[in-house]
Design an enzyme around this catalytic site. Structure first.
Site, PDB file in Angstrom:
ATOM      1  N   SER A  92      -4.604   2.391  18.988  1.00  0.00           N
ATOM      2  CA  SER A  92      -5.976   2.882  19.141  1.00  0.00           C
ATOM      3  C   SER A  92      -6.204   4.153  18.323  1.00  0.00           C
ATOM      4  O   SER A  92      -5.269   4.913  18.051  1.00  0.00           O
ATOM      5  CB  SER A  92      -6.262   3.188  20.605  1.00  0.00           C
ATOM      6  OG  SER A  92      -6.111   2.033  21.385  1.00  0.00           O
TER       7      SER A  92
HETATM    8  N1  SAH Z   1      -2.217   1.239  24.182  1.00  0.00           N
HETATM    9  C1  SAH Z   1      -2.197   1.014  22.773  1.00  0.00           C
HETATM   10  C2  SAH Z   1      -3.201   0.070  22.224  1.00  0.00           C
HETATM   11  C3  SAH Z   1      -2.674  -1.275  22.305  1.00  0.00           C
HETATM   12  S1  SAH Z   1      -3.541  -2.527  21.481  1.00  0.00           S
HETATM   13  C4  SAH Z   1      -2.086   2.319  21.993  1.00  0.00           C
HETATM   14  O1  SAH Z   1      -1.233   3.074  22.353  1.00  0.00           O
HETATM   15  O2  SAH Z   1      -2.768   2.527  21.010  1.00  0.00           O
HETATM   16  C5  SAH Z   1      -3.833  -3.605  22.832  1.00  0.00           C
HETATM   17  C6  SAH Z   1      -2.648  -4.369  23.342  1.00  0.00           C
HETATM   18  O3  SAH Z   1      -3.074  -5.116  24.473  1.00  0.00           O
HETATM   19  C7  SAH Z   1      -2.075  -5.385  22.363  1.00  0.00           C
HETATM   20  O4  SAH Z   1      -0.746  -5.066  22.099  1.00  0.00           O
HETATM   21  C8  SAH Z   1      -2.203  -6.729  23.099  1.00  0.00           C
HETATM   22  O5  SAH Z   1      -1.114  -7.602  22.879  1.00  0.00           O
HETATM   23  C9  SAH Z   1      -2.256  -6.259  24.548  1.00  0.00           C
HETATM   24  N2  SAH Z   1      -2.841  -7.200  25.506  1.00  0.00           N
HETATM   25  C10 SAH Z   1      -3.944  -7.977  25.380  1.00  0.00           C
HETATM   26  N3  SAH Z   1      -4.150  -8.700  26.508  1.00  0.00           N
HETATM   27  C11 SAH Z   1      -3.143  -8.345  27.380  1.00  0.00           C
HETATM   28  C12 SAH Z   1      -2.778  -8.747  28.698  1.00  0.00           C
HETATM   29  N4  SAH Z   1      -3.477  -9.651  29.384  1.00  0.00           N
HETATM   30  N5  SAH Z   1      -1.697  -8.166  29.269  1.00  0.00           N
HETATM   31  C13 SAH Z   1      -0.950  -7.261  28.601  1.00  0.00           C
HETATM   32  N6  SAH Z   1      -1.223  -6.860  27.347  1.00  0.00           N
HETATM   33  C14 SAH Z   1      -2.311  -7.388  26.733  1.00  0.00           C
END
Ligand code: SAH
Length: 246
Positions: A92
């Site tokens: 993010s």
């Molecule tokens: N927290 C992160 C952003 C992650 S991007 C940061 O530090 O910047 C969003 C993530 O959500 C992706 O890796 C994707 O695989 C995950 N994701 C999407 N749907 C999900 C679900 N149902 N359970 C767990 N992870 C999920």
């Protein structure tokens, strides 16, 4: 960019006490791009974008974002931008992470127990671990789960618990949570997450309506009553059901 997970040499750098490493080794991009001064510049940018809580700015100045992105992007780690982390996912924007922190803290300096859905590379979990009593972060893509764990250990955050699973189900063994943060955008508020929120707690989730994603704050005001407020327009990868075993 390679889609292979990157494992970093955690054991050598891990302090026995489990505390953060103060001196972070510089990687690709050289000192000027990955050092404290690069983070200080990022903090000024965040301030200019409206992040005002001093404790949030202090945490953003501390957490080594360059240790959470792949080497090819390390020199861009302190840009105010989302970056690819493989598997069609992104880390993010720092602004988004800081905004989540402000919405979660609501002016307080510390939080209780936090659940994160979507660990990605682990950066946001590291940020939250700086001001919460405990955090568990769930990731559905196995390779990213492994990457988040390795990154968090390498960067000195062994206290963050990372799990491979479907975050839409929450994490009943440790529920209820004071704060639940969802780092991917869904169409509906996941029912299980509403139930795993403490009374008085807050769920932060981007929800998609009419082609736009809106950051939504849901406060559990009593056992059977949740109050919903919408805030900033945001851009997240999709929240998907089920797990991926690679
Ligand atoms: N927290 C992160 C952003 C992650 S991007 C940061 O530090 O910047 C969003 C993530 O959500 C992706 O890796 C994707 O695989 C995950 N994701 C999407 N749907 C999900 C679900 N149902 N359970 C767990 N992870 C999920």
């Amino acid at each position: 960019m390679s889609d292979k997970p990157v494992y970093r040499p955690a054991p050598v750098l891990m302090p026995q006490s489990g505390r953060r490493i103060d001196k972070i080794p510089e990687r690709m991009g050289g000192p000027s791009l990955t050092s404290e001064s690069a983070r200080a510049r990022l903090v000024e940018t965040l301030r200019g974008l409206g992040i005002s809580q001093p404790s949030v700015l202090a945490v953003m100045a501390r957490v080594p974002r360059h240790l959470f992105v792949d080497e090819a992007f390390a020199s861009r780690a302190y840009e105010e931008a989302a970056l690819p982390i493989g598997y069609k996912q992104t880390i993010s924007r720092p602004f988004t992470v800081a905004r989540y922190a402000e919405h979660a803290l609501q002016g307080r300096s510390r939080l209780g127990r936090v659940l994160e859905v979507g660990a990605g590379c682990g950066y946001q979990a590291a940020v939250f671990s700086e001001f919460c009593a405990g955090i568990v972060s769930i990731e559905r893509i196995e390779a990213l789960y492994a990457k988040a764990r390795a990154n968090l250990l390498h960067a000195g955050y062994p206290q963050v618990q990372v799990l491979h699973g479907d975050g839409l189900l929450g994490y009943p063994p440790q529920a209820p949570f004071d704060v639940i943060i969802v780092a991917a955008a869904g169409l509906d508020v996941p029912e299980a997450l509403l139930k795993q929120l403490k009374v008085g707690g807050r769920l932060i989730v981007p929800l998609e309506t009419q082609g736009q994603q809106v950051l939504t704050l849901i406060d559990r005001v009593s056992e059977n009553h949740w109050k919903r407020e919408t805030r900033d327009l945001v851009k997240f990868v999709p929240l998907l059901q089920g797990v991926r075993d690679f």
